[in-house]
Design an enzyme around this catalytic site. Structure first.
Site, mmCIF file in Angstrom:
data_model
loop_
_atom_site.group_PDB
_atom_site.id
_atom_site.type_symbol
_atom_site.label_atom_id
_atom_site.label_comp_id
_atom_site.label_asym_id
_atom_site.label_seq_id
_atom_site.Cartn_x
_atom_site.Cartn_y
_atom_site.Cartn_z
ATOM 1 N N SER A 314 -0.124 -21.322 24.010
ATOM 2 C CA SER A 314 -1.547 -21.613 23.862
ATOM 3 C C SER A 314 -1.744 -22.586 22.711
ATOM 4 O O SER A 314 -0.898 -22.689 21.825
ATOM 5 C CB SER A 314 -2.323 -20.329 23.580
ATOM 6 N N ASP A 315 -2.849 -23.317 22.741
ATOM 7 C CA ASP A 315 -3.252 -24.037 21.537
ATOM 8 C C ASP A 315 -3.545 -22.986 20.469
ATOM 9 O O ASP A 315 -3.791 -21.812 20.771
ATOM 10 C CB ASP A 315 -4.478 -24.897 21.823
ATOM 11 N N THR A 316 -3.503 -23.398 19.211
ATOM 12 C CA THR A 316 -3.615 -22.436 18.111
ATOM 13 C C THR A 316 -4.915 -21.637 18.197
ATOM 14 O O THR A 316 -6.006 -22.196 18.099
ATOM 15 C CB THR A 316 -3.556 -23.168 16.766
#
Length: 327
Positions: A314-316
């Site tokens: 996932s993106d952060t």
């Protein structure tokens, strides 16, 4: 002439990078102590997962069997230190969230050698030159491996461990609106050009001419998909500090036709033709489903239709957004 100069510059940079990484490898070959911690080093060399005569999948399963549920959770976090290591098993911490959009974003080495900073992808896309894109990827991958071997960290104050071998790059999302604010990260508004850029960047970054058993580095395509909003916006398209729509909550309606003709092609090409080993799912939702929880997109399309066999990150903070920002 511009293309020629960029290509020659890339070749020279590649040669300089080669010298840098060969120096690091030579030091290891001469018996010098590695600058970075390694798994299976004494006193942890007797674990079954350290037995190099066993098939890799067997070794991985033996390691997983020894991990507690809490330890597995810790290892799923890309950037965590010192909790990213499993000390009792001799597993070192690992930062698999480095950025390499137009060069490795790290500090310089102790003796002053710094990673190359190339033009932004927005400029590189305008060259329409796949040789330049692939050559740049090769340099970035080689420099990342050299910097990893020397224990160099990301270029900001933090508690992060030294750089790993995973690049959260390239950004192959299409440009849809000049107000996005990150248009310089991606090469074009054209799905085909973005796909060719991602393909050749990936081929250059991942292909390891020194040891074909291993990837040189890992490309992680981002942001899958339809991620092109920064800041706070109102539903009428105006910007404001109190606007309820952000990259964490926006949920655009996109038809199946537009998804397959405009948004998917760059990712598909980079996976199918380039062999990208990583994909990053985006903060936003699409048609009411958060990207990082989208079974059709991540399972049926990415792994089913495109035969992707790599890892998805996932993106952060995007997993948290599923709970807190998407209703």
């Amino acid at each position: 002439m511009l293309f020629h100069k960029m290509f020659i510059s890339t070749v020279w940079t590649f040669l300089a990078s080669l010298i840098l990484v060969r120096g690091a490898m030579a030091a290891a070959a001469n018996g010098e102590e590695p600058l970075i911690p390694r798994a299976c080093a004494p006193p942890h060399a007797d674990h079954e997962f350290c037995d190099a005569t066993l098939p890799l999948d067997v070794r991985l399963n033996k390691l997983i069997d020894q991990l507690t549920l809490e330890e597995k959770t810790i290892l799923l976090v890309a950037r965590e230190s010192p909790q990213g290591n499993i000390s009792r098993l001799g597993i070192p911490e690992y930062d698999w969230g480095g950025n390499c959009v137009h060069g490795v974003q790290s500090r310089c080495t102790d003796d002053g050698k710094c990673p190359t900073s190339f033009p932004n992808p927005n400029t590189l896309g305008a060259t329409f030159n796949s040789t330049v894109w692939k050559s740049m990827g090769s340099v970035i991958g080689l420099e990342l491996r050299a910097l990893w071997l020397q224990g160099v960290g990301e270029n900001h104050d933090s508690n992060l461990p030294h750089m790993g071998l995973d690049c959260w790059s390239p950004n192959v999302g299409i440009q849809r609106d000049p107000r996005w604010g990150r248009n310089h990260e991606t090469p074009s508004e054209d799905p085909f050009l973005c796909g060719q850029f991602g393909t050749h960047y990936t081929l250059g970054l991942q292909n390891n001419s020194m040891d074909t058993r291993f990837l040189q580095a890992v490309a992680t395509l981002k942001h899958f998909d339809a991620n092109s909003l920064e800041g706070n916006w109102y539903p009428d398209g105006t910007y404001g500090e109190d606007g309820p729509l952000t990259r964490h909550s926006v949920d655009p309606p996109i038809s199946p036709y537009d998804l397959h003709s405009s948004y998917y092609p760059a990712f598909k090409a980079s996976v199918v033709q380039g062999g990208a080993a990583g994909v990053m799912c985006s903060y936003n939702a699409i048609n009411g489903v958060p990207s990082c929880a989208n079974h059709d997109m991540l399972h049926d399309t990415l792994r089913g239709e495109w035969k992707f066999r790599g890892y998805v990150t996932s993106d952060t903070g995007a997993i948290k957004d599923i709970l807190t920002d998407h209703k």
